[in-house]
Design a protein around this motif. Sequence first.
Motif, PDB file in Angstrom:
ATOM      1  N   THR A  39      32.832  76.200  14.389  1.00  0.00           N
ATOM      2  CA  THR A  39      31.824  77.233  14.636  1.00  0.00           C
ATOM      3  C   THR A  39      32.509  78.492  15.123  1.00  0.00           C
ATOM      4  OG1 THR A  39      29.735  77.697  15.772  1.00  0.00           O
ATOM      5  CG2 THR A  39      31.415  76.519  17.029  1.00  0.00           C
ATOM      6  N   GLU A  40      31.721  79.490  15.546  1.00  0.00           N
ATOM      7  CA  GLU A  40      32.272  80.734  16.076  1.00  0.00           C
ATOM      8  C   GLU A  40      32.249  80.730  17.597  1.00  0.00           C
ATOM      9  OE1 GLU A  40      30.770  81.713  11.973  1.00  0.00           O
ATOM     10  OE2 GLU A  40      29.497  81.427  13.728  1.00  0.00           O
ATOM     11  N   SER A  41      32.990  81.660  18.186  1.00  0.00           N
ATOM     12  CA  SER A  41      33.106  81.722  19.648  1.00  0.00           C
ATOM     13  C   SER A  41      31.796  82.100  20.324  1.00  0.00           C
ATOM     14  CB  SER A  41      34.184  82.729  20.049  1.00  0.00           C
ATOM     15  OG  SER A  41      33.852  84.024  19.575  1.00  0.00           O
ATOM     16  N   VAL A  42      30.810  82.569  19.555  1.00  0.00           N
ATOM     17  CA  VAL A  42      29.509  82.937  20.141  1.00  0.00           C
ATOM     18  C   VAL A  42      28.598  81.721  20.312  1.00  0.00           C
ATOM     19  CG1 VAL A  42      29.540  85.323  19.361  1.00  0.00           C
ATOM     20  CG2 VAL A  42      28.706  83.564  17.817  1.00  0.00           C
ATOM     21  N   CYS A  43      29.143  80.506  20.157  1.00  0.00           N
ATOM     22  CA  CYS A  43      28.319  79.293  20.330  1.00  0.00           C
ATOM     23  C   CYS A  43      27.995  79.027  21.786  1.00  0.00           C
ATOM     24  CB  CYS A  43      29.014  78.081  19.724  1.00  0.00           C
ATOM     25  SG  CYS A  43      30.543  77.617  20.594  1.00  0.00           S
ATOM     26  N   ASP A  44      28.704  79.657  22.729  1.00  0.00           N
ATOM     27  CA  ASP A  44      28.436  79.560  24.168  1.00  0.00           C
ATOM     28  C   ASP A  44      28.280  78.111  24.642  1.00  0.00           C
ATOM     29  OD1 ASP A  44      28.669  82.255  24.475  1.00  0.00           O
ATOM     30  OD2 ASP A  44      26.534  82.673  24.322  1.00  0.00           O
ATOM     31  N   LEU A  45      29.358  77.350  24.437  1.00  0.00           N
ATOM     32  CA  LEU A  45      29.444  75.981  24.957  1.00  0.00           C
ATOM     33  C   LEU A  45      30.575  75.917  25.974  1.00  0.00           C
ATOM     34  CD1 LEU A  45      29.121  73.906  21.648  1.00  0.00           C
ATOM     35  CD2 LEU A  45      27.413  74.057  23.465  1.00  0.00           C
ATOM     36  N   PRO A  46      30.497  75.011  26.951  1.00  0.00           N
ATOM     37  CA  PRO A  46      31.591  74.869  27.914  1.00  0.00           C
ATOM     38  C   PRO A  46      32.904  74.559  27.201  1.00  0.00           C
ATOM     39  CG  PRO A  46      29.650  73.661  28.656  1.00  0.00           C
ATOM     40  CD  PRO A  46      29.364  74.122  27.266  1.00  0.00           C
ATOM     41  N   ARG A  47      33.975  75.251  27.604  1.00  0.00           N
ATOM     42  CA  ARG A  47      35.261  75.110  26.922  1.00  0.00           C
ATOM     43  C   ARG A  47      35.766  73.667  26.957  1.00  0.00           C
ATOM     44  NH1 ARG A  47      39.977  79.364  28.015  1.00  0.00           N
ATOM     45  NH2 ARG A  47      38.446  80.593  26.852  1.00  0.00           N
ATOM     46  N   LYS A  48      35.636  73.019  28.106  1.00  0.00           N
ATOM     47  CA  LYS A  48      36.115  71.634  28.220  1.00  0.00           C
ATOM     48  C   LYS A  48      35.386  70.718  27.250  1.00  0.00           C
ATOM     49  CE  LYS A  48      37.819  71.705  32.988  1.00  0.00           C
ATOM     50  NZ  LYS A  48      37.656  71.139  34.351  1.00  0.00           N
ATOM     51  N   LEU A  49      34.080  70.955  27.076  1.00  0.00           N
ATOM     52  CA  LEU A  49      33.293  70.136  26.160  1.00  0.00           C
ATOM     53  C   LEU A  49      33.763  70.350  24.721  1.00  0.00           C
ATOM     54  CD1 LEU A  49      30.881  68.227  25.736  1.00  0.00           C
ATOM     55  CD2 LEU A  49      29.404  70.253  25.590  1.00  0.00           C
ATOM     56  N   VAL A  50      34.001  71.598  24.366  1.00  0.00           N
ATOM     57  CA  VAL A  50      34.470  71.928  23.009  1.00  0.00           C
ATOM     58  C   VAL A  50      35.822  71.278  22.743  1.00  0.00           C
ATOM     59  CG1 VAL A  50      35.294  73.811  21.537  1.00  0.00           C
ATOM     60  CG2 VAL A  50      33.184  74.083  22.835  1.00  0.00           C
ATOM     61  N   GLU A  51      36.739  71.385  23.708  1.00  0.00           N
ATOM     62  CA  GLU A  51      38.074  70.830  23.530  1.00  0.00           C
ATOM     63  C   GLU A  51      38.047  69.304  23.470  1.00  0.00           C
ATOM     64  OE1 GLU A  51      40.262  72.507  26.736  1.00  0.00           O
ATOM     65  OE2 GLU A  51      40.497  74.475  25.778  1.00  0.00           O
ATOM     66  N   SER A  52      37.224  68.688  24.319  1.00  0.00           N
ATOM     67  CA  SER A  52      37.168  67.222  24.338  1.00  0.00           C
ATOM     68  C   SER A  52      36.584  66.656  23.053  1.00  0.00           C
ATOM     69  CB  SER A  52      36.348  66.731  25.536  1.00  0.00           C
ATOM     70  OG  SER A  52      34.978  67.106  25.388  1.00  0.00           O
TER      71      SER A  52
END
Length: 891
Positions: free
Chosen positions: A616-629
Amino acid sequence: MKLYNKIIDYLTDPSIPLDTRCFALTSYLCAATLALIFIWDVIIGETTEKLIMLGGAAVLLFAVVFISLKTNRIFLGALIVSLGVIFIVLPVEFFTGGGVYGCTPIWYAFAFLFIGLNVTNKWKYPLIILIIVSAVTCYLVAYFVPGFLTVHDMKTAYLDSIASLVCVGLLMYLMMRFIIGIYIKERKLAQNQTAEIEKLNKAQNNFFSSMSHEIRTPINTIIGLNEMILREDISDEVAEDAKNIQSASKMLLHLINDILDMSKIESGKMELTPVSYHVGDMLSDIVGILWIRAKEKGLEFHIDVDPMMPAELYGDEVRIKQILINVLTNSVKYTKEGSVTLSISHKKLDERRVMVTYSISDTGIGIKKESIPHLFSAFKRVDETKNRYIEGTGLGLSIVKQLVDIMGGEITVNSVYMQGTTFNIEIPQEVVAFDAIGSLEMEKRHSMNHRNKYHQKFEAPDARLLVVDDNSANLLVVTKLLRDTKIKIDTAESGLRALELTLQNHYHAIFMDHMMPEMDGISAFHAIRNQMGGLCKETPVTVLTANAGSENQALYTREGFDGYLLKPVTGDTLESELIRILPKELVHVTDEEVLFDESDNIRNERHKKLPIIITTESVCDLPRKLVESKGIGVIPFHVKTEEGEFLDGKETDSRALLTYMQDGGKNARSIEPPAEEYEAFFARELKKANNIIHISITSKTSKAYEKAMEAAASFDNVTVIDSQHLSSGLGLLVLAAQRYAEADMSVEMIEEKIMKMRKHVHTSFIVDDTDFMARAGRLSSGVDTIARTLMIHPVLALKKGNLSVGEVHIGSQDASRKKYINKALDTIGTIKKDRVFVTYCGLDSKEKDRIKKMILSKVKFKEVIFQMASPAISANCGPGTFGVIFMTEER
């Protein structure tokens, strides 16, 4: 009829210049028209003076045009005709034809067209001014001295006028019809020529690519077997001969690359491939090629590198190396005695970029001042008399100039004839690590007596490798180069034979050639991936090919290969690739340097591809740790400020951006990545998975979806979905897609579910201050002033992808926020109570606590996640803005 055919042939002959044909047509038409008008005036009984004037004008016009065409003095003919018409024909016709009540005004209008079509140089505008002066003079004389006019009766005036109107109309129609016809014909001719040129360019590119492929194959054998000789315990004399073979082979390869690159540059297909690289390693490769050539001529070769130079840079290492080798080769070639020196320094541009300056000086024959402008021309050599016995293709410096330009750099030359030359090359590059490179002892490292003892990087006695190539010499080279790693190697001379072996054996890695008879490498690769009963469906496959170029590399990435190696290959390259793709437990690193530099993070880069990866794009506004995990791939938006352009979330964050906009009163806006960045992003992500599902921000507020679709067209396994949401609303759909992917659902099933789910996501925001919306161009300054004066807080809501003002709340901040929360959560449908996102810009902890209490008093969510909005979202909404984003149950 014969005369007519001759005229048509003349007017349509492409060998005759267009302005000549245009002049002939318009002039002959004018002369013919004058002749017709003469006949008409005889019929209606015009005066003798007028008839003599018209007949004489027609004859003179024919004569002038005929002589002009015969003597090829078109401009002079056009000028004489134009002046005659302006100062003789039109004034006489005006006064003898009834003045403003006659037909002359129509002919004055035609005169403008005649001059516009036939006079193309600086005389055009003076002649137009003369027409205007002539017409105004005639009108003034007729007005103040009406006695000069010959007045016709009403019938004659009407007949004269209609005849002139028809003649001028037909003249203009025929002239424009001819011009448009010629234009269409010329355009078709140009299109055919362009198509022919493109066809020739394609044939040339195919020839060069084929030549490159065919030459790389035997060079692979020469370099590979020569490397085996250098590994043995041999005499210094044999070692020196082997080094010379190695250097000559690499130089031949370099010349092939030059020819191939020149073809790409001419066709506009040259692309840069930036990578992280170590400056010391790059210089070592360059010196290794040039050192022997310099020594053969008895030249001193010096390397002077700034010790504070960053050790690791990000740029197109291959092209930079090519630039330096070309210039250094040129310096060695034109220097009979003395030295050649390469100096490297840098200047910091900003926090992440430096300007690297490469200076190459020699004590050669120098360049004459008048020859310097021609120095970078392809196939041209300066001072041919002195240099006629010096070998060379004449391509090197031309390629250097064009590559430097493509990289946004600059090259300059300082030279004193017969005393030497200095080339200064500046190329901007990004810094990966600011660690200083320190002192490099290149001269010691590459002295003629220096011998590097080979030691394998690793051993893998339990690993099995399959090498597929239709050339037995290539199979021999790979087998010999990897002999000391103790890896078990099987070989196959065709794709069909490879399929037989993958049915019988499990291989931990496969090296696959591309161009093979019967079944090529790409077909064999896909057959292995889908082989019924096959034992290597998940085995990493690296293409080992002689097909050079970024377009080929992109092809193999799109097809899903796990790596790309270009022939000729070295043992070091093969070993590094195997360390990367072999299972960690099978590799026993024996080289301490490798143990330090290529540790677990390199070896674990990829063992098994995922079936599907969600991006997705960086404008998805999800917690970074959640995205990385979750392993979700994210491509950053760009944030454009008055100070420059920055990557969303990587080079700027919301706090810094809001401070910049608030304190400095400056503007910023978000921009979606270009299609080229999406294509590169998808290529990187496909190294981790066989398929990509990219969920994009709503297409109604951004062109991101359009750019992603454009990039996805280059791949067969990238699916792009328009989320019809932004911010954490987009994020909720991304998380849902990730859950489905983890549940091993197919691409089609995930796409179908996400499309249905879009209407169950509720995304809205309340804006505290409309100032940022006005600065982003979403509100006019007048509306912004009214909103702030009346304490109006607009609510932005997404409906079917469209972002619009759903409602407004007037009053204090807290009261408006409470009304917004109650209204947002008072929705049709059953709210999912597992989580709610509160995506915000510039809220403090007390404000977040109050908002949380307001939400929980309305709906008892299990989890309230406060997520700071991305800089791209913050730039459009401003501080105090937040959104309550949640999902409802599917019915």
